[in-house]
Write an enzyme that holds these catalytic residues in place. Structure first.
Site: not given
Ligand code: ADP
Length: 161
Positions: A18, A91, A42, A129
């Protein structure tokens, strides 16, 4: 005109992947506003306040970076922040599919807001993460994968159990 980019995510926790996107975003934009998503569905590792503190600690002294908590429609938060673009990192093909869907939908919702994608730096290709949370939980070493303040916070968190 100040050119602002809005960089949304959950940042649970912020990783060097990040940080790389923010730093490179600052070469294209005058300011990057990090949009920290308040996601009630979440259960996060770090609560919202802690995640915000950690991001602010990473960019302490850098006036071009700001953190804002948002909920609801991302494009609305981006426009409220005065952004001309949304910043996202890619990514690989796994990210691409989802990001294409998201950016296409966002374009419908806010046609004037562009999404700018930066490919990850090679050394951060494997960093997420989620992986950081899993490795840190099992006592693995995440030095160099996350900023020092995050590394320290993870150690404290998991030592307390
Ligand atoms: P994660 O996918 O790791 O849970 P977020 O939901 O916080 O992270 O993602 C916010 C944005 O940062 C997304 O655009 C995501 O693709 C990007 N991103 C996450 N990790 C990396 C990385 N290692 N390199 C480049 N971009 C990344």
């Amino acid at each position: 005109m100040t050119r602002i980019a809005f960089y949304p995510g959950s940042f649970d926790p912020i990783t060097n992947g990040h940080v790389g996107i923010v730093r490179r975003g600052l070469r294209l934009f005058d300011r990057v506003i990090i949009g920290l998503l308040q996601n009630h569905s979440k259960t996060p590792l770090f609560d919202l306040e802690r995640r915000k503190e950690l991001i602010e600690a990473v960019f302490a002294g850098d006036d071009a970076v700001e953190v804002r908590v948002f909920s609801g429609l991302m494009v609305e938060a981006a426009i409220d922040a005065g952004a001309i673009a949304v910043l996202r990192g890619l990514r690989g093909v796994a990210d691409f599919d989802y990001e294409l869907q998201l950016s296409t939908m966002n374009k419908r919702l806010a046609p004037r807001l562009e999404t700018v994608f930066l490919m990850t730096e090679a050394e951060h290709f494997h960093v997420s993460s989620k992986l950081v949370r899993e490795v840190a939980k099992l006592g693995g070493d995440v030095t160099g994968v996350v900023p020092k303040v995050v590394d320290d916070a993870l150690r404290v968190h998991f030592q307390k159990g």
